[in-house]
Motif scaffolding. Structure first.
Motif, PDB file in Angstrom:
ATOM      1  N   ASP A   1      14.129   0.052  -7.284  1.00 61.43           N
ATOM      2  CA  ASP A   1      14.345  -0.200  -5.858  1.00 61.43           C
ATOM      3  C   ASP A   1      13.100  -0.817  -5.218  1.00 61.43           C
ATOM      4  O   ASP A   1      13.196  -1.732  -4.387  1.00 61.43           O
ATOM      5  CB  ASP A   1      14.702   1.106  -5.143  1.00 61.43           C
ATOM      6  CG  ASP A   1      15.990   1.723  -5.662  1.00 61.43           C
ATOM      7  OD1 ASP A   1      16.885   0.960  -6.072  1.00 61.43           O
ATOM      8  OD2 ASP A   1      16.088   2.962  -5.673  1.00 61.43           O
ATOM      9  N   ALA A   2      11.935  -0.319  -5.615  1.00 65.57           N
ATOM     10  CA  ALA A   2      10.681  -0.839  -5.062  1.00 65.57           C
ATOM     11  C   ALA A   2      10.441  -2.280  -5.494  1.00 65.57           C
ATOM     12  O   ALA A   2       9.998  -3.117  -4.696  1.00 65.57           O
ATOM     13  CB  ALA A   2       9.513   0.048  -5.492  1.00 65.57           C
TER      14      ALA A   2
ATOM     15  N   LEU B   1       0.833  -1.203   0.000  1.00 64.70           N
ATOM     16  CA  LEU B   1       0.000   0.000   0.000  1.00 64.70           C
ATOM     17  C   LEU B   1       0.871   1.257   0.000  1.00 64.70           C
ATOM     18  O   LEU B   1       0.586   2.229  -0.699  1.00 64.70           O
ATOM     19  CB  LEU B   1      -0.926   0.005   1.215  1.00 64.70           C
ATOM     20  CG  LEU B   1      -2.238  -0.770   1.114  1.00 64.70           C
ATOM     21  CD1 LEU B   1      -2.964  -0.746   2.449  1.00 64.70           C
ATOM     22  CD2 LEU B   1      -3.129  -0.185   0.020  1.00 64.70           C
ATOM     23  N   ALA B   2       1.935   1.215   0.800  1.00 70.92           N
ATOM     24  CA  ALA B   2       2.864   2.355   0.848  1.00 70.92           C
ATOM     25  C   ALA B   2       3.524   2.565  -0.509  1.00 70.92           C
ATOM     26  O   ALA B   2       3.707   3.700  -0.969  1.00 70.92           O
ATOM     27  CB  ALA B   2       3.918   2.130   1.932  1.00 70.92           C
ATOM     28  N   MET B   3       3.868   1.474  -1.166  1.00 70.88           N
ATOM     29  CA  MET B   3       4.481   1.573  -2.494  1.00 70.88           C
ATOM     30  C   MET B   3       3.501   2.179  -3.501  1.00 70.88           C
ATOM     31  O   MET B   3       3.859   3.068  -4.281  1.00 70.88           O
ATOM     32  CB  MET B   3       4.931   0.188  -2.962  1.00 70.88           C
ATOM     33  CG  MET B   3       6.118  -0.377  -2.214  1.00 70.88           C
ATOM     34  SD  MET B   3       6.528  -2.044  -2.777  1.00 70.88           S
ATOM     35  CE  MET B   3       8.053  -2.342  -1.858  1.00 70.88           C
TER      36      MET B   3
ATOM     37  N   THR C   1       9.544   0.968   5.145  1.00 66.50           N
ATOM     38  CA  THR C   1       9.979   1.908   4.109  1.00 66.50           C
ATOM     39  C   THR C   1       8.752   2.529   3.454  1.00 66.50           C
ATOM     40  O   THR C   1       7.783   1.822   3.151  1.00 66.50           O
ATOM     41  CB  THR C   1      10.815   1.197   3.033  1.00 66.50           C
ATOM     42  OG1 THR C   1      11.844   0.417   3.660  1.00 66.50           O
ATOM     43  CG2 THR C   1      11.450   2.199   2.088  1.00 66.50           C
ATOM     44  N   VAL C   2       8.785   3.833   3.234  1.00 63.44           N
ATOM     45  CA  VAL C   2       7.613   4.518   2.662  1.00 63.44           C
ATOM     46  C   VAL C   2       7.976   5.363   1.432  1.00 63.44           C
ATOM     47  O   VAL C   2       7.114   6.029   0.872  1.00 63.44           O
ATOM     48  CB  VAL C   2       6.921   5.414   3.714  1.00 63.44           C
ATOM     49  CG1 VAL C   2       6.323   4.569   4.821  1.00 63.44           C
ATOM     50  CG2 VAL C   2       7.890   6.444   4.273  1.00 63.44           C
ATOM     51  N   SER C   3       9.235   5.358   1.005  1.00 68.74           N
ATOM     52  CA  SER C   3       9.614   6.093  -0.200  1.00 68.74           C
ATOM     53  C   SER C   3      10.766   5.371  -0.891  1.00 68.74           C
ATOM     54  O   SER C   3      11.574   4.692  -0.235  1.00 68.74           O
ATOM     55  CB  SER C   3      10.015   7.533   0.143  1.00 68.74           C
ATOM     56  OG  SER C   3      11.172   7.554   0.951  1.00 68.74           O
ATOM     57  N   TRP C   4      10.818   5.517  -2.214  1.00 64.95           N
ATOM     58  CA  TRP C   4      11.818   4.846  -3.029  1.00 64.95           C
ATOM     59  C   TRP C   4      12.341   5.817  -4.074  1.00 64.95           C
ATOM     60  O   TRP C   4      11.564   6.562  -4.688  1.00 64.95           O
ATOM     61  CB  TRP C   4      11.212   3.608  -3.702  1.00 64.95           C
ATOM     62  CG  TRP C   4      10.793   2.579  -2.700  1.00 64.95           C
ATOM     63  CD1 TRP C   4      11.499   1.489  -2.296  1.00 64.95           C
ATOM     64  CD2 TRP C   4       9.586   2.566  -1.934  1.00 64.95           C
ATOM     65  NE1 TRP C   4      10.804   0.798  -1.328  1.00 64.95           N
ATOM     66  CE2 TRP C   4       9.620   1.441  -1.086  1.00 64.95           C
ATOM     67  CE3 TRP C   4       8.456   3.405  -1.887  1.00 64.95           C
ATOM     68  CZ2 TRP C   4       8.604   1.126  -0.204  1.00 64.95           C
ATOM     69  CZ3 TRP C   4       7.435   3.102  -1.000  1.00 64.95           C
ATOM     70  CH2 TRP C   4       7.509   1.980  -0.177  1.00 64.95           C
TER      71      TRP C   4
END
Length: 210
Positions: free
Chosen positions: A127-128, A60-62, A119-122
């Motif tokens: 990377d994700a 969901l964060a991704m 983790t919440v940002s890429w």
């Protein structure tokens, strides 16, 4: 008839007023002979439900990250939102399995805990995807741990054949297919980025994921 209905409504109102927040119905007296899941196996399944929820929150964060107007990669966003839904579906299947086996008679509020993903940002979509593959590998390892535990429960010395078959046939097949799909996407995206730079990521988002 009107008097009877009025009496019933009065009794309901009085009962609600005496204890408005608690249901006073007695639990059904169901024979427990059919409850044959071992304590250790039950705990392992509940642990796996939490693993699936954790993975769902990460995806969901991704999805939210790549949906931002400053990033705007809708292919990545849709891919990860779909992955989050699949993980929630896995958790639901495990909950339904416990219900089928009569193993959710206690307080279900203790079944899952919603945790913020690590983790919440890429920086890049690549990377994700790599983190997604690591997440899937972790979930797969966890499922195999459930299978190993329920195949030979050291506490009750039992083998839960049905659960082992359910997890091996339904869950592991999907895990291995998903991992292979992610590995292929990572390979394709790395090649595009190597040749086209950031434009390669844009092409991947529009053509492969879009």
């Amino acid at each position: 008839m009107k008097l009877f209905i009025a009496s019933v409504l009065y009794l309901v109102a009085v009962t609600s007023a005496q204890n408005p927040n608690k249901c006073s119905l007695r639990s059904a007296d169901i024979p427990r002979d059919f409850l044959d899941m071992s304590i250790g196996c039950k705990k392992e399944v509940r642990r796996q439900i939490q693993e699936e929820i954790n993975a769902s929150m990460q995806y969901l964060a991704m999805g939210a990250h790549f949906s931002q107007s400053t990033i705007n990669l809708p292919g990545f966003a849709e891919f990860f939102f779909k992955a989050a839904a699949e993980e929630r579906e896995h958790a639901t299947k495990l909950i339904e399995y416990l219900l089928m086996r009569g193993q959710l008679t206690d307080d279900v509020s203790t079944l899952i805990e919603v945790k913020s993903p690590p983790t919440v940002s890429w920086e890049r979509g690549l990377d994700a995807l790599k983190q997604a593959l690591r997440t899937e590998a972790k979930v797969t390892k966890s499922i195999k741990q459930v299978i190993a535990s329920c195949e030979n429960d050291s506490h009750d010395h039992t083998n839960d054949y049905h659960l082992v078959d359910f997890l091996t046939g339904d869950f592991l097949q999907e895990q291995y297919s998903g991992q292979r799909d992610l590995a292929g996407k990572i390979s394709t995206l790395e090649g595009l980025v190597r040749q086209q730079g950031s434009f390669g990521e844009f092409l991947f988002d529009k053509t492969i994921l879009g």
